[in-house]
Design a protein around this motif. Structure first.
Motif, PDB file in Angstrom:
ATOM      1  N   ALA A  26      18.866 -44.094  33.056  1.00 22.18           N
ATOM      2  CA  ALA A  26      19.965 -44.554  33.916  1.00 22.18           C
ATOM      3  C   ALA A  26      20.902 -43.084  33.790  1.00 22.18           C
ATOM      4  O   ALA A  26      21.675 -42.567  32.384  1.00 22.18           O
ATOM      5  N   GLY A  27      21.859 -42.859  34.176  1.00 29.51           N
ATOM      6  CA  GLY A  27      22.596 -41.968  34.555  1.00 29.51           C
ATOM      7  C   GLY A  27      21.935 -40.227  34.349  1.00 29.51           C
ATOM      8  O   GLY A  27      22.763 -39.099  34.228  1.00 29.51           O
ATOM      9  N   GLU A  28      21.009 -39.967  33.911  1.00 32.53           N
ATOM     10  CA  GLU A  28      20.296 -38.533  33.832  1.00 32.53           C
ATOM     11  C   GLU A  28      19.397 -37.561  34.425  1.00 32.53           C
ATOM     12  O   GLU A  28      19.600 -38.603  36.115  1.00 32.53           O
ATOM     13  N   ILE A  29      19.787 -36.627  34.639  1.00 37.91           N
ATOM     14  CA  ILE A  29      19.136 -36.225  35.792  1.00 37.91           C
ATOM     15  C   ILE A  29      18.177 -35.023  35.045  1.00 37.91           C
ATOM     16  O   ILE A  29      19.051 -34.284  33.908  1.00 37.91           O
ATOM     17  N   ILE A 168      13.792 -39.103  43.421  1.00 39.95           N
ATOM     18  CA  ILE A 168      12.628 -38.043  42.772  1.00 39.95           C
ATOM     19  C   ILE A 168      12.998 -36.875  44.148  1.00 39.95           C
ATOM     20  O   ILE A 168      12.569 -36.689  45.527  1.00 39.95           O
ATOM     21  N   LEU A 169      13.205 -35.826  43.632  1.00 41.49           N
ATOM     22  CA  LEU A 169      13.443 -34.157  44.468  1.00 41.49           C
ATOM     23  C   LEU A 169      11.965 -33.564  44.779  1.00 41.49           C
ATOM     24  O   LEU A 169      12.645 -32.409  43.885  1.00 41.49           O
ATOM     25  N   ASP A 170      11.425 -33.376  45.601  1.00 34.99           N
ATOM     26  CA  ASP A 170      10.676 -32.556  45.076  1.00 34.99           C
ATOM     27  C   ASP A 170      10.763 -31.307  46.461  1.00 34.99           C
ATOM     28  O   ASP A 170      10.664 -31.097  47.881  1.00 34.99           O
ATOM     29  N   GLU A 171      11.190 -30.368  45.423  1.00 29.87           N
ATOM     30  CA  GLU A 171      12.161 -29.109  46.228  1.00 29.87           C
ATOM     31  C   GLU A 171      12.576 -28.573  47.800  1.00 29.87           C
ATOM     32  O   GLU A 171      12.457 -28.201  48.342  1.00 29.87           O
ATOM     33  N   ASN A 196      22.370 -44.542  38.423  1.00 32.84           N
ATOM     34  CA  ASN A 196      21.156 -43.966  38.956  1.00 32.84           C
ATOM     35  C   ASN A 196      20.590 -42.984  37.997  1.00 32.84           C
ATOM     36  O   ASN A 196      21.151 -41.779  37.145  1.00 32.84           O
ATOM     37  N   ALA A 197      19.534 -42.047  38.250  1.00 35.91           N
ATOM     38  CA  ALA A 197      19.009 -40.823  37.573  1.00 35.91           C
ATOM     39  C   ALA A 197      17.825 -40.225  38.908  1.00 35.91           C
ATOM     40  O   ALA A 197      17.611 -41.140  39.777  1.00 35.91           O
ATOM     41  N   ALA A 198      17.643 -38.953  38.630  1.00 34.30           N
ATOM     42  CA  ALA A 198      17.393 -38.441  39.619  1.00 34.30           C
ATOM     43  C   ALA A 198      16.378 -37.392  38.881  1.00 34.30           C
ATOM     44  O   ALA A 198      16.237 -36.988  37.357  1.00 34.30           O
ATOM     45  N   ILE A 199      14.621 -37.130  38.904  1.00 34.35           N
ATOM     46  CA  ILE A 199      13.855 -35.970  38.713  1.00 34.35           C
ATOM     47  C   ILE A 199      13.788 -34.958  40.563  1.00 34.35           C
ATOM     48  O   ILE A 199      13.964 -34.665  41.103  1.00 34.35           O
ATOM     49  N   VAL A 200      14.211 -33.630  39.784  1.00 33.62           N
ATOM     50  CA  VAL A 200      14.285 -33.009  40.915  1.00 33.62           C
ATOM     51  C   VAL A 200      13.347 -31.426  40.376  1.00 33.62           C
ATOM     52  O   VAL A 200      13.521 -31.333  39.361  1.00 33.62           O
ATOM     53  N   VAL A 201      12.592 -31.780  40.849  1.00 31.45           N
ATOM     54  CA  VAL A 201      11.209 -30.292  41.129  1.00 31.45           C
ATOM     55  C   VAL A 201      11.911 -28.971  41.870  1.00 31.45           C
ATOM     56  O   VAL A 201      12.605 -29.363  42.917  1.00 31.45           O
ATOM     57  N   THR A 202      11.744 -28.318  41.119  1.00 34.35           N
ATOM     58  CA  THR A 202      12.690 -26.785  41.677  1.00 34.35           C
ATOM     59  C   THR A 202      11.845 -25.997  41.191  1.00 34.35           C
ATOM     60  O   THR A 202      11.475 -25.702  39.746  1.00 34.35           O
ATOM     61  N   HIS A 203      11.599 -24.643  41.931  1.00 38.84           N
ATOM     62  CA  HIS A 203      10.899 -23.388  41.278  1.00 38.84           C
ATOM     63  C   HIS A 203      12.271 -22.972  40.423  1.00 38.84           C
ATOM     64  O   HIS A 203      12.265 -21.419  40.583  1.00 38.84           O
TER      65      HIS A 203
END
Ligand SMILES: Nc1ncnc2c1ncn2[C@@H]1O[C@H](COP(=O)(O)OP(=O)(O)OP(=O)(O)O)[C@@H](O)[C@H]1O
Ligand SMILES: [Mg+2]
Lengths: 252, 439
Positions: A26-29, A168-171, A196-203
């Motif tokens: 929690a709290g992480e990106i 989860i943010l996919d691009e 909350n936490a997030a996973i950020v998919v990016t190029h």
């Protein structure tokens, strides 16, 4: 909050993920980067509950529960949200109606009262400002005829309304112009909290200037081959993915 | 009832008791036509699966049932309260039929503008209306359809609408048919004659519903004449219980530059067959036939359309959408005939279906017969399932699987309903659809 352990997944007999390990508190990106076709979206979709993939090995624990056993709707109700790389157009389903149904389904799951039309509208107005979304888009069918950028903005708007624990943010950045990128990132940052936490998919490193990650992971050929802090993204930008492969190779 | 002749004898017997109940009306000229129609009925054959047009629709269940002719006098059992659920707001007139017979007490035909005549057919017959007699006798001359003959043999009630030249009726005429009989299975044979003069406008909403769970056989026939430059919008709703049978024929004749739309919404009935035949008899005509059918259980719905493009520069549009669940089945057969004269015809036909279960079946067949060379005819048919991608998208936002399915189904069917112009009718249909999806 989330622990992915040795996740293997295949589709039509082809293994795409070859043992992914990832821990998100929690709290992480966390940012996930990696070449085209490396399995980033596959991972994101599996976390959201897409049923097309065969999980052949491994497990995913989310807030103490076995995530893979849950239906997509239950995952959403438990706070998982996926901003799609390619948001789906749904002709005939009004955007507002869709979002209200979703929010009330989640509230019902949590034992909360449904929001009435007035309260919902107030909430929507507030969140629309956050991502500076055009009100007209709300009156239209879900994503139908939306521009690439409008679709992405709509994803973040939905996220803002549904207020998930794990996003989860996919691009989400691809297809956004510079201004929109700032607005959307700003929206994501405002929703950030220690719970909350997030996973950020990016190029692109670009996004990570706005949404500063705590960790960066590199996914290559269905495996996380390198993890590090936010500076890893800068190194990748400079040296390309081959560099991770080389360093991996050297380590073996 | 095992043999065909037994089955016909049954209808002959029903005719006799129907005739007895006619009393004085037997002396009207229409009665000769009834007898002529009965003769025709007795000589024609019931269709079976060997008839190409009936390949997928088996009428045995209708023939095996001993339906009795509805009493000639309307039953007073049905009170206004029981039909409230079928009310549509903001109409210009409401005509209610109980088991096929006009109910004066439930109906409401106010003062109509000049040029607008709305009455029940039985009254029009008593006035010796020769328009009706001409229509029936013309049809019988060339008729080969046993159900049409049956309808004419029992002709007694329905609606009679006449809109004179230039007359405009803004709000729709609402025609509600309810079946109320519990113990006896009844058949009724409504006949509607609608004549719309040059440059006139009217819209009609016809609804078939059940107040009881009794079985009923409706064999209806509707004749519509659309005058030059006239505009007619017709909505037909079929929401009977699943023990009901409905065979409906609609015959439309359109004149120069006229506009006609027909929207058919079928959610009920055990076996339903609708045949709509449009004759584009002059230049510059627009004709639209839309339909949506939702079936479940063992329901069977057969829709056929026949469009005769007889003259140049006419456009026809057809969109039929089906949602089939359970072990239900559907048929769509869309025939477009472009006659040699009909250059610059633009005919579009589309039939889209979604199967919600493994056991649901849909048979769809376009039939184009084109005898002119400068024409645009397009047709397409799809039979598919709900899109997994869309379903996943909705579910990923917290919407349960069943509700997500319903939303997508509703959206699919909604396309047709959104085309209905009259807002209260649209709302009524929306609710009908939502209610149907939830059960
Ligand atoms: N449903 C599917 N059927 C067949 N192959 C699939 C399916 N889903 C994913 N794949 C394959 O799995 C691999 C990984 O795809 P994925 O979409 O996860 O890549 P990605 O890392 O998100 O790529 P990009 O950066 O281009 O978005 C690709 O080779 C893709 O073709
Ligand atoms: Mg991807």
């Amino acid at each position: 909050m989330l622990e992915i352990k040795n996740l293997h997944a295949s589709v039509n007999g082809n293994e795409i993920l070859h043992g992914v390990n990832l821990k998100v508190n929690a709290g992480e990106i966390h940012a996930i980067m990696g070449p085209n076709g490396s399995g980033k979206s596959t991972l994101a979709q599996i976390l959201a509950g897409r049923e097309d993939y065969n999980i052949t090995e491994g497990e995913v624990i989310y807030n103490g529960k076995n995530l893979l056993d849950m239906s997509p709707e239950d995952r959403a109700s438990e706070g998982v949200f996926l901003a799609f790389q390619y948001p789906v157009e749904i002709p005939g389903v009004n955007n507002t109606y869709f979002l209200k149904t979703a929010l009330n389904a989640i509230r019902k799951y949590r034992g909360e009262e449904s929001l009435d039309a007035m309260d919902f509208l107030a909430l929507v107005k507030q969140k629309m400002k956050l991502v500076e979304m055009d009100e007209d888009l709300l009156k239209r069918p879900v994503n139908e005829g939306f521009s690439g950028g409008e679709k992405k903005r709509n994803e973040i708007f939905q996220m803002a309304v549904l207020n998930p624990k794990l996003s989860i943010l996919d691009e989400t950045d691809s297809g956004l112009d510079i201004d929109a990128l700032k607005i959307v990132s700003n929206g994501v940052n405002k929703l950030r909290s220690k719970d909350n936490a997030a996973i950020v998919v990016t190029h692109y490193q670009r996004l990570l200037n706005y949404i500063v990650p705590d960790f960066v992971h590199v996914l290559v050929d269905g495996q996380i081959v390198k993890s590090g802090g936010k500076e890893l993204a800068l190194q990748l930008e400079e040296k390309g993915y081959d560099w991770t492969r080389e360093t991996e190779g050297a380590a073996v | 009832m095992t043999t065909i002749s037994d089955k016909k004898a049954w209808y002959q017997k029903q005719f006799n008791s129907f005739e007895e109940g006619l009393n004085g009306q037997k002396s009207l000229p229409i009665h000769d036509l009834r007898k002529q129609a009965l003769e025709q009925f007795l000589t024609l054959d019931f269709p079976n699966s060997k008839n190409e047009d009936w390949k997928y629709t088996n009428i045995e269940p209708i023939l095996n049932h001993t339906f009795e002719t509805s009493p000639n006098k309307v039953s007073n059992q049905v009170k206004a309260k029981s039909i409230e659920a079928f009310a549509i707001a903001d109409t210009s007139a409401q005509l209610v039929f109980v088991d096929g017979r006009f109910s004066e007490s439930l109906s409401n035909i106010g003062v109509m503008p000049t040029g607008v005549t709305i009455k029940n057919l039985s009254d029009a017959l008593s006035e010796n209306n020769d328009k009706i007699q001409t229509a029936i006798s013309e049809r019988l001359k060339s008729n080969k359809n046993i159900f049409t003959a049956l309808n004419s043999a029992f002709i007694l009630d329905g609606v009679y609408i006449e809109i004179a030249e230039h007359a405009i009726l803004e709000k729709p005429i609402y025609v509600l048919h309810v079946s109320a009989s519990h113990e006896t299975s009844l058949f009724n044979q409504p006949y509607n004659l609608i004549t719309v003069g040059q440059n006139a406008q009217v819209s009609i909403v016809e609804n078939y519903a059940s107040l009881s769970d009794g079985s009923v056989f409706i064999n209806s026939f509707t004749d519509i004449a659309v005058g030059a430059d006239a505009k007619v919008d017709y909505v037909k709703i079929q929401q009977e219980n699943t023990k009901s049978y409905h065979i409906g024929s609609t015959e439309i004749h359109q004149h120069r530059n006229s506009h006609f739309t027909h929207r058919l919404i079928t959610s009920g009935g055990a076996l339903v067959r609708n045949v709509i035949q449009v004759h584009l008899d002059a230049k510059g005509i627009e004709s639209t036939l839309d339909g949506v059918y939702l079936t479940n259980g063992t329901q069977h719905v057969d829709n056929r359309t026949i469009i005769h493009h007889a003259k140049p520069n006419c456009n026809s549009h057809e969109l039929y959408k089906g949602i089939l669940d359970g072990k239900s089945s559907g048929v769509f057969n869309g025939k477009i005939i472009v006659h040699p004269d009909a250059q610059k015809t633009d005919a579009k036909q589309s039939n889209k279906n979604i199967l919600l279960s493994q056991d649901a079946v849909m048979n769809t067949k376009p039939q184009l017969e084109i005898f002119a060379d400068d024409v645009k005819c397009t047709h397409g048919a799809t039979i598919g399932r709900l899109e997994e991608e869309s379903l996943f998208y909705l579910r990923s936002r917290g919407i349960g699987k069943e509700q997500a399915k319903n939303m997508l189904t509703y959206a699919f069917a909604g396309e047709i309903i959104s085309r209905v112009g009259h807002e209260p009718t649209r709302t009524y249909l929306d609710e009908l659809l939502l209610d149907r999806l939830e059960h």
